[in-house]
Enzyme design. Structure first.
Site, PDB file in Angstrom:
ATOM      1  N   GLU A 238       0.875  -1.164   0.000  1.00  0.00           N
ATOM      2  CA  GLU A 238       0.000   0.000   0.000  1.00  0.00           C
ATOM      3  C   GLU A 238       0.917   1.220   0.000  1.00  0.00           C
ATOM      4  O   GLU A 238       1.820   1.297   0.839  1.00  0.00           O
ATOM      5  CB  GLU A 238      -0.850  -0.021   1.284  1.00  0.00           C
ATOM      6  CG  GLU A 238      -1.919   1.032   1.285  1.00  0.00           C
ATOM      7  CD  GLU A 238      -2.600   1.184   2.642  1.00  0.00           C
ATOM      8  OE1 GLU A 238      -2.136   0.542   3.615  1.00  0.00           O
ATOM      9  OE2 GLU A 238      -3.563   1.954   2.728  1.00  0.00           O
TER      10      GLU A 238
ATOM     11  N   ARG B 158       4.074 -13.582   9.602  1.00  0.00           N
ATOM     12  CA  ARG B 158       5.004 -12.470   9.405  1.00  0.00           C
ATOM     13  C   ARG B 158       6.225 -12.675  10.289  1.00  0.00           C
ATOM     14  O   ARG B 158       6.158 -13.268  11.361  1.00  0.00           O
ATOM     15  CB  ARG B 158       4.313 -11.159   9.754  1.00  0.00           C
ATOM     16  CG  ARG B 158       4.079 -10.954  11.229  1.00  0.00           C
ATOM     17  CD  ARG B 158       4.219  -9.504  11.606  1.00  0.00           C
ATOM     18  NE  ARG B 158       3.319  -8.665  10.825  1.00  0.00           N
ATOM     19  CZ  ARG B 158       2.097  -8.317  11.199  1.00  0.00           C
ATOM     20  NH1 ARG B 158       1.636  -8.739  12.350  1.00  0.00           N
ATOM     21  NH2 ARG B 158       1.341  -7.539  10.467  1.00  0.00           N
TER      22      ARG B 158
ATOM     23  N   LYS C 122       4.118  -0.354  10.672  1.00  0.00           N
ATOM     24  CA  LYS C 122       4.182   0.998  10.101  1.00  0.00           C
ATOM     25  C   LYS C 122       3.771   2.041  11.131  1.00  0.00           C
ATOM     26  O   LYS C 122       4.348   3.113  11.210  1.00  0.00           O
ATOM     27  CB  LYS C 122       3.215   1.086   8.916  1.00  0.00           C
ATOM     28  CG  LYS C 122       3.835   0.766   7.585  1.00  0.00           C
ATOM     29  CD  LYS C 122       2.798   1.043   6.495  1.00  0.00           C
ATOM     30  CE  LYS C 122       2.989   0.069   5.353  1.00  0.00           C
ATOM     31  NZ  LYS C 122       1.888   0.138   4.387  1.00  0.00           N
TER      32      LYS C 122
END
Length: 551
Positions: free
Chosen positions: A33, A257, A267
């Site tokens: 993104e 992850r 983030k």
RNA sequence: UGGGUUAUGGUGUAAAGGUAGCACAACAGAUUUUGAUUCUGUUUGUCUAGGUUCGAAUCCUAGUAACCCAACCA
């Protein structure tokens, strides 16, 4: 490299798919993104997605998941592309979810026509209220049974901008009592009168992730759509939409992850570190961002090798930071040019060396002879590392102390005779005798010393700012600790040294990596100027003595 | 009190009923003009309890623990 490496579960699936002829070749995608910088977690995904098609044939698309115009920006698009290229991967097609907005709109109309989607006038609070909880079923929206015609009309008017942000949504009509919360009539489209970085003001309705990602995969005929574990519940919806829309059946696979000890990897948290000024920006060398690591001196090879070694699986994990350091040192040891720099200098004076005399010694640039040699100038007064001298030698101390002998790397063996101290007890000068017959390369003295130390000739030395980086957090898992993760920031993650460097370092270039002998691996920072060189410490060398001291 | 996912040394990851392996870390030693590199060796593990089997990390049953799901984020 010759030994057979076992397959991870995704490779198992792909090999099976290839063997059974389900696919002739595979297509993956990396779907960032464009609302932030890439970090080490993304690097894992990049290595996975690009690595798989590199290994099995096929290709990987770069697809920006740009369905939320309010957080996204082209600035991020450029940095993301740069990071992927730096890692050494090349995408087949550069694509954007926003390329498909027209098709996605058609898909939504199709769903309405199938009476599998409806326009809901509920507020976001009402929707949340009717959604139920994981343990209680939800309730149908009062707008759930609108006619197909009315839904078609309202959805078109949503597109035409007749309604205010948040006033209406398009929802799939599935099952408000479903045990999977995501199947309780998930939102497909929302109204946002916002400027999009690519489509400008063309649209005021934007698809949600679930109505964009899988459909984009399908349009691109992605065979293996790989994402992280938190998307597992989305897979049911992913498959439902593909089935109802009757489009190309991409498949979603999920892996856990990767987490790294002593850092944070979301983030949101990284953004806080930047905004609160704990680091100097997204590319601060202490950040686990790809741009930060690049600036710190990490090499693409070390990162790729690391991703390869940690593997891929589905369980929670936290990889030791020391493995990353190992991969870094392994690469740098072979490629970094050797040089001498004194980070915390103290003067060493060779009493029996002629005043004003200068000699030039050859010293190897690295373990591989092909790296060649360089000249280092030598004179009566040198700078050596303060920590290489002890007033009273400790047990197992191999370095300088009164009466002790050491070799000056690539030069002579010296013996410490005396030293000066100021009123605060700080050593100000060390006096030594050198042995001319121990000259490096032609030593026939038979003298043996335990230690070799680095040095820089005082009259030939240059100054440099050296930034000594350490881990950003004091604890292994800052997010798991009590209180705010920022409470666990390591206050000493950056220390500045005003160092003396050998003359050859004047020609240092930004792409070259260096090993400052016995001190670590370093690279030139982008802040560097010819008048004021700045080096970053990428990673220290392993230090057996430091370990001995701890005991 | 719902659904989903996962449990193998300190860490990460293998072993598709047949010797629990590899890497990092740790520890010990050899070599070393970087206490680096290199080399050798050592320690440590199948979530628990039952069961099936000649044989179980693997199959069955029952537990336990961790993580994810109630954003008009992705």
């Amino acid at each position: 490299m010759t030994e057979e490496k076992s397959l991870n579960f995704l490779e198992d699936i792909i090999e099976e798919d290839l063997k059974t002829g389900k696919y002739k070749s595979i297509v993956t995608r990396f779907p960032p993104e464009p609302n932030g910088y890439l970090h080490m977690g993304h690097a894992t995904s990049i290595c996975l997605n690009f690595g798989l098609t590199r290994k099995y044939g096929g290709y990987t698309n770069l697809r920006f998941d740009d369905t939320n115009p309010v957080t996204e920006d082209t600035e991020y698009v450029e940095s993301i592309k740069g990071d992927i290229k730096w890692l050494g991967f090349q995408w087949k097609n550069e694509l954007y979810a926003s390329d498909y907005f027209d098709t996605l709109y058609e898909y939504a109309v199709k769903l309405i026509n199938l009476e599998l989607a409806y326009v809901d006038d509920s507020t976001s609070e009402e929707i949340a209220e009717l959604k139920g909880t994981p343990t209680e079923p939800g309730k149908d929206s009062p707008y759930r049974n609108r006619s197909k015609e009315q839904n078609l009309d309202l959805f078109e008017r949503m597109k035409n901008g007749e309604f205010a942000d948040g006033s209406r949504t398009l929802r799939a009509k599935i099952d408000m009592a479903h045990t999977n919360m995501l199947m309780r009539d998930p939102l497909l489209y929302r109204i946002k009168h916002a400027h999009h970085h690519r489509t400008g003001d063309k649209w005021c309705i934007y698809p949600m992730y679930d109505f964009a990602h899988g459909q984009s995969d399908s349009i691109e005929q992605i065979t293996h759509s790989i994402c992280t574990l938190e998307f597992v519940p989305h897979r049911e919806l992913y498959d439902w939409l593909i089935e109802k829309l009757e489009i190309y059946p991409s498949h979603q696979y999920e892996f856990a992850r990767r987490n790294l000890t002593y850092t944070v990897m979301s983030k949101r948290k990284l953004l806080q570190l930047v905004n609160d000024g704990h680091v100097k920006g997204w590319n601060d060398p202490r950040m686990p961002t790809i741009s930060g690591m690049r600036r710190r001196g990490f090499t693409p090879a070390s990162i790729i090798n690391f991703c390869d070694r940690i593997g891929i699986a589905k369980r929670e994990n936290a990889t030791d930071f020391s493995l990353l350091e190992f991969c870094l040192r392994e690469d740098l040891n072979n490629t970094a040019l050797r040089a001498m720099a004194v980070l915390d200098p103290v003067k060493l004076i060779i009493s029996n060396y002629e005043d004003g005399k200068t000699e030039e010694f050859e010293s190897e640039n690295g373990p591989d002879e092909s790296l060649g040699k360089r000249i280092v100038p030598f004179s009566k007064e040198l700078w050596i590392e303060r920590e290489d001298f002890m007033e009273e030698a400790a047990k197992k101390w191999f370095r300088l102390a009164p009466g002790a002998l050491v070799r000056l790397k690539s030069a002579y063996i010296v013996r410490c005779d005396s030293f000066d101290k100021d009123e605060n007890g700080n050593i100000t000068a060390i006096y030594c005798t050198y042995f001319p017959e121990t000259k490096s390369g032609s030593d026939d003295s038979g003298m043996k010393v335990k230690g070799t130390i680095h040095w820089v000739s005082a009259q030939h030395a240059d100054r440099a700012e050296v930034r000594l980086y350490d881990r950003l957090f004091k604890v292994e898992d800052p997010s798991a600790e009590e209180g705010d993760f920022k409470d666990y920031i390591n206050p000493d993650s950056l220390q500045i040294a005003n160092a003396f460097i050998e003359p050859s370092l004047k020609n240092a270039s930004i792409d070259q990596r260096y090993q400052f002998l016995r001190k670590g691996y370093f690279c030139l920072d982008e802040d560097s100027t010819p008048e004021h060189p700045v080096f970053n410490r990428t990673v220290t060398l392993k230090d057996a003595w430091a370990k001995e001291v701890r005991k």
